[in-house]
Write a protein that holds these residues in place. Structure first.
Motif, PDB file in Angstrom:
ATOM      1  N   MET A  27       0.825  -1.367   0.087  1.00 39.44           N
ATOM      2  CA  MET A  27       0.033  -0.101  -0.071  1.00 39.44           C
ATOM      3  C   MET A  27       0.717   1.067  -0.435  1.00 39.44           C
ATOM      4  SD  MET A  27      -0.985   0.469   4.061  1.00 39.44           S
ATOM      5  CE  MET A  27      -1.400   1.922   3.962  1.00 39.44           C
ATOM      6  N   LEU A  28       1.934   0.988  -0.163  1.00 40.40           N
ATOM      7  CA  LEU A  28       2.877   2.381  -0.040  1.00 40.40           C
ATOM      8  C   LEU A  28       3.295   2.854  -1.321  1.00 40.40           C
ATOM      9  CD1 LEU A  28       5.531   1.680   2.288  1.00 40.40           C
ATOM     10  CD2 LEU A  28       3.786   2.584   3.125  1.00 40.40           C
ATOM     11  N   LEU A  29       2.980   2.335  -2.548  1.00 40.54           N
ATOM     12  CA  LEU A  29       3.404   2.786  -3.939  1.00 40.54           C
ATOM     13  C   LEU A  29       2.950   4.844  -3.672  1.00 40.54           C
ATOM     14  CD1 LEU A  29       5.048   2.855  -6.491  1.00 40.54           C
ATOM     15  CD2 LEU A  29       2.618   2.217  -7.451  1.00 40.54           C
ATOM     16  N   PRO A  30       1.859   5.006  -3.454  1.00 41.66           N
ATOM     17  CA  PRO A  30       1.768   6.595  -3.841  1.00 41.66           C
ATOM     18  C   PRO A  30       2.286   7.332  -2.769  1.00 41.66           C
ATOM     19  CG  PRO A  30      -0.681   4.954  -3.469  1.00 41.66           C
ATOM     20  CD  PRO A  30       0.557   4.523  -3.243  1.00 41.66           C
ATOM     21  N   PHE A  31       2.654   7.163  -1.665  1.00 49.60           N
ATOM     22  CA  PHE A  31       3.149   7.801  -0.681  1.00 49.60           C
ATOM     23  C   PHE A  31       4.929   7.890  -0.898  1.00 49.60           C
ATOM     24  CE2 PHE A  31      -0.372   5.222   1.583  1.00 49.60           C
ATOM     25  CZ  PHE A  31      -0.656   6.876   2.078  1.00 49.60           C
ATOM     26  N   VAL A  32       5.215   7.060  -1.784  1.00 50.16           N
ATOM     27  CA  VAL A  32       7.045   6.504  -1.971  1.00 50.16           C
ATOM     28  C   VAL A  32       6.709   7.488  -3.242  1.00 50.16           C
ATOM     29  CG1 VAL A  32       8.590   4.885  -2.990  1.00 50.16           C
ATOM     30  CG2 VAL A  32       7.136   4.189  -0.975  1.00 50.16           C
ATOM     31  N   VAL A  33       6.477   7.064  -3.919  1.00 49.16           N
ATOM     32  CA  VAL A  33       6.558   7.995  -5.719  1.00 49.16           C
ATOM     33  C   VAL A  33       6.215   9.989  -4.768  1.00 49.16           C
ATOM     34  CG1 VAL A  33       5.002   8.557  -7.820  1.00 49.16           C
ATOM     35  CG2 VAL A  33       5.133   6.557  -7.084  1.00 49.16           C
ATOM     36  N   GLY A  34       5.023  10.617  -3.931  1.00 51.11           N
ATOM     37  CA  GLY A  34       5.241  11.908  -3.216  1.00 51.11           C
ATOM     38  C   GLY A  34       6.484  11.857  -2.851  1.00 51.11           C
ATOM     39  N   LEU A  35       6.693  11.185  -1.984  1.00 49.48           N
ATOM     40  CA  LEU A  35       8.255  11.565  -1.418  1.00 49.48           C
ATOM     41  C   LEU A  35       8.957  11.685  -2.513  1.00 49.48           C
ATOM     42  CD1 LEU A  35       9.657  11.200   1.094  1.00 49.48           C
ATOM     43  CD2 LEU A  35       9.630   9.759   1.188  1.00 49.48           C
ATOM     44  N   ALA A  36       9.530  10.909  -3.183  1.00 48.09           N
ATOM     45  CA  ALA A  36      10.340  10.930  -4.383  1.00 48.09           C
ATOM     46  C   ALA A  36      10.073  12.027  -5.136  1.00 48.09           C
ATOM     47  CB  ALA A  36      10.362   9.904  -5.587  1.00 48.09           C
ATOM     48  N   ILE A  37       8.844  13.039  -5.608  1.00 46.97           N
ATOM     49  CA  ILE A  37       8.875  14.148  -5.635  1.00 46.97           C
ATOM     50  C   ILE A  37       8.568  15.126  -5.384  1.00 46.97           C
ATOM     51  CG2 ILE A  37       6.589  15.503  -7.031  1.00 46.97           C
ATOM     52  CD1 ILE A  37       5.600  13.053  -8.355  1.00 46.97           C
ATOM     53  N   ALA A  38       8.201  14.898  -4.161  1.00 46.78           N
ATOM     54  CA  ALA A  38       8.787  15.944  -3.088  1.00 46.78           C
ATOM     55  C   ALA A  38       9.736  16.731  -3.106  1.00 46.78           C
ATOM     56  CB  ALA A  38       7.834  15.946  -1.846  1.00 46.78           C
ATOM     57  N   TYR A  39      11.174  15.350  -2.834  1.00 42.49           N
ATOM     58  CA  TYR A  39      12.177  15.765  -2.704  1.00 42.49           C
ATOM     59  C   TYR A  39      13.159  15.910  -3.916  1.00 42.49           C
ATOM     60  CZ  TYR A  39      16.993  13.944  -2.039  1.00 42.49           C
ATOM     61  OH  TYR A  39      18.503  14.199  -2.093  1.00 42.49           O
ATOM     62  N   LEU A  40      13.059  15.931  -4.845  1.00 41.17           N
ATOM     63  CA  LEU A  40      13.289  16.755  -6.410  1.00 41.17           C
ATOM     64  C   LEU A  40      12.695  17.623  -6.730  1.00 41.17           C
ATOM     65  CD1 LEU A  40      12.530  13.254  -9.138  1.00 41.17           C
ATOM     66  CD2 LEU A  40      14.516  13.929  -8.099  1.00 41.17           C
ATOM     67  N   LEU A  41      11.668  17.535  -5.979  1.00 40.57           N
ATOM     68  CA  LEU A  41      11.252  19.377  -6.693  1.00 40.57           C
ATOM     69  C   LEU A  41      11.476  20.378  -5.209  1.00 40.57           C
ATOM     70  CD1 LEU A  41       8.064  18.546  -8.046  1.00 40.57           C
ATOM     71  CD2 LEU A  41       9.884  18.996  -9.415  1.00 40.57           C
ATOM     72  N   ASP A  42      11.213  19.984  -4.230  1.00 40.37           N
ATOM     73  CA  ASP A  42      12.071  21.173  -2.438  1.00 40.37           C
ATOM     74  C   ASP A  42      12.349  21.992  -3.269  1.00 40.37           C
ATOM     75  OD1 ASP A  42      11.867  21.483   0.201  1.00 40.37           O
ATOM     76  OD2 ASP A  42      13.568  20.867   0.263  1.00 40.37           O
ATOM     77  N   PRO A  43      13.836  22.052  -3.643  1.00 36.13           N
ATOM     78  CA  PRO A  43      14.909  22.766  -3.910  1.00 36.13           C
ATOM     79  C   PRO A  43      14.941  23.589  -4.996  1.00 36.13           C
ATOM     80  CG  PRO A  43      16.302  21.002  -4.830  1.00 36.13           C
ATOM     81  CD  PRO A  43      14.397  20.038  -4.409  1.00 36.13           C
ATOM     82  N   ALA A  44      13.025  23.661  -5.696  1.00 33.28           N
ATOM     83  CA  ALA A  44      12.314  24.957  -6.791  1.00 33.28           C
ATOM     84  C   ALA A  44      11.818  25.451  -5.911  1.00 33.28           C
ATOM     85  CB  ALA A  44      11.411  23.945  -7.971  1.00 33.28           C
ATOM     86  N   VAL A  45      11.231  25.115  -4.749  1.00 33.95           N
ATOM     87  CA  VAL A  45      10.546  25.429  -3.931  1.00 33.95           C
ATOM     88  C   VAL A  45      10.926  26.345  -2.621  1.00 33.95           C
ATOM     89  CG1 VAL A  45       8.319  25.337  -1.487  1.00 33.95           C
ATOM     90  CG2 VAL A  45       8.603  23.529  -3.848  1.00 33.95           C
ATOM     91  N   ASP A  46      12.466  25.751  -2.595  1.00 29.82           N
ATOM     92  CA  ASP A  46      13.610  26.580  -1.474  1.00 29.82           C
ATOM     93  C   ASP A  46      13.616  28.110  -1.970  1.00 29.82           C
ATOM     94  OD1 ASP A  46      13.064  24.723   0.371  1.00 29.82           O
ATOM     95  OD2 ASP A  46      15.044  23.623   0.008  1.00 29.82           O
ATOM     96  N   ARG A  47      14.335  27.818  -3.563  1.00 28.70           N
ATOM     97  CA  ARG A  47      14.292  29.165  -4.264  1.00 28.70           C
ATOM     98  C   ARG A  47      13.004  30.295  -4.370  1.00 28.70           C
ATOM     99  NH1 ARG A  47      17.212  25.411  -7.235  1.00 28.70           N
ATOM    100  NH2 ARG A  47      16.189  24.781  -9.187  1.00 28.70           N
ATOM    101  N   LEU A  48      11.451  29.271  -4.439  1.00 31.69           N
ATOM    102  CA  LEU A  48      10.422  30.977  -4.307  1.00 31.69           C
ATOM    103  C   LEU A  48      10.829  30.923  -3.086  1.00 31.69           C
ATOM    104  CD1 LEU A  48       8.105  28.735  -6.707  1.00 31.69           C
ATOM    105  CD2 LEU A  48       9.473  30.092  -7.143  1.00 31.69           C
ATOM    106  N   GLU A  49      10.596  30.039  -1.921  1.00 29.07           N
ATOM    107  CA  GLU A  49      11.038  30.505  -1.048  1.00 29.07           C
ATOM    108  C   GLU A  49      11.462  32.046  -0.216  1.00 29.07           C
ATOM    109  OE1 GLU A  49      10.065  28.737   3.553  1.00 29.07           O
ATOM    110  OE2 GLU A  49      11.020  27.703   2.235  1.00 29.07           O
TER     111      GLU A  49
END
Length: 355
Positions: A27-49
């Protein structure tokens, strides 16, 4: 608390975490994929912040941009891929006839030149190894599908994953700070140092290798299509996607495209062009793309990555494939740390009395 008790406490915690991961892997697939997307995109969010944009708004904009890019790619590629797959189904009987007419007689001529004993040994070995390899691949593929994709249809994945990714990106810094506050105080700086090294290793490999896959997939798809190879678009895209596993993408693309070229083209120079495309792509990947985008500093050897992906798929299915590289990065960093500790310890140097 003594160091031995602390070590035992954390080892027990690690064992319980792995057990929970194994029990909940279906049952972990959506959560692991979501975590992977968040990890990849977090630097872009940090730059906007950093540009004084509220965290929630930066997260929303980045996630919407990511989803929009994925949707546009799907809308552009799916009709082309569907057309090529339909064409493949139409010409498959023709290719099967060509294989029977060209390949089988050549194999018969080769086999008749060998001594009878060698032929029997070759057939026995081929049957044994082919059966073992097919069984291994079949078990891994079945485990991957039954362990993730079979229990979560694509609609559920599409709805849950963006929600998980949004909240992970929005609260990323808060979660990191909370985990940091849980670290044992006397070892906190050591743990932070290793976590930073894991982050450098993981981000360098994943983001760099993903860029390499995109570049190679686009190049192979365009070059093979321009060369006039049937299904060149699909082969090129799949070869680029599989390039995340070192050497596998190039090997698959080379074998598949060369085999199709031999069946499709009568002129040898056109087959040579297809071969040259993959030789050029492999040369650029090995000498330009991988050194520039991934580099040797990440410390993830190609063999180690392949082993981790196969082991993760075999043990935890598709979730294991997604977690394989992060786990490999953590194990690699911890192994190098343990080796440094050993080389500076009396276990390696000996005591002063023994010298």
């Amino acid at each position: 608390m003594t160091a031995a008790k602390q070590l035992r406490f954390w080892l027990i915690g690690l064992g319980l975490f792995v057990l929970a991961l194994w029990l909940l892997s279906d049952m972990l697939l959506p959560f692991v994929v979501g975590l992977a997307i968040a990890y990849l995109l977090d630097p872009a969010v940090d730059r906007l912040e950093a540009a004084r944009l509220p965290r929630w708004l930066g997260t929303t904009l980045v996630l919407l941009g990511f989803v929009l890019v994925m949707v546009l790619m799907a809308l552009l590629l799916l009709p082309l891929v569907q057309g090529q797959v339909s064409h493949l189904l139409e010409v498959l009987p023709t290719y099967a006839t060509l294989v029977k007419e060209r390949l089988i007689p050549a194999l018969d001529r080769f086999i008749h030149r060998l001594p009878a004993d060698d032929v029997e040994r070759l057939r026995a070995a081929a049957g044994t190894y082919a059966g073992e390899v097919a069984g291994l691949v079949g078990r891994i593929v079945t485990r991957i599908l039954s362990g993730g994709l079979a229990l979560f249809d694509i609609v559920t994945l599409m709805f849950i994953t963006p929600i998980v990714a949004f909240y992970m990106m929005r609260d990323w810094d808060l979660m990191v700070g909370k985990v940091d506050s849980w670290l044992p105080r006397q070892h906190a700086e050591t743990v932070r140092e290793q976590a930073r090294e894991v982050n450098v290793t993981l981000s360098g490999f994943v983001r760099g290798q993903a860029t390499v896959c995109v570049v190679l997939g686009v190049f192979y798809a365009l070059a093979l299509s321009a060369a006039g190879l049937d299904f060149g678009l699909v082969i090129g895209l799949v070869a680029g996607l599989l390039s995340f596993i070192p050497y596998v993408g190039s090997l698959f693309g080379f074998v598949a495209s060369t085999g199709l070229a031999l069946l499709q083209f009568d002129e040898f120079w056109r087959v040579a062009i297809v071969v040259g495309i993959f030789l050029f792509g492999q040369t650029v990947e090995g000498n330009v793309l991988t050194p520039k985008l991934v580099g040797d500093k990440v410390g993830l050897h190609a063999v180690w990555v392949m082993f981790a992906l196969l082991a993760g798929g075999s043990l935890f299915g598709f979730v294991g494939v997604l977690l394989a590289v992060p786990v490999a990065a953590v194990i690699g960093v911890l192994t190098r740390f343990a080796l440094r500790q050993y080389l500076s310890s009396p276990y390696y140097r000996g005591t002063d009395a023994e010298r």
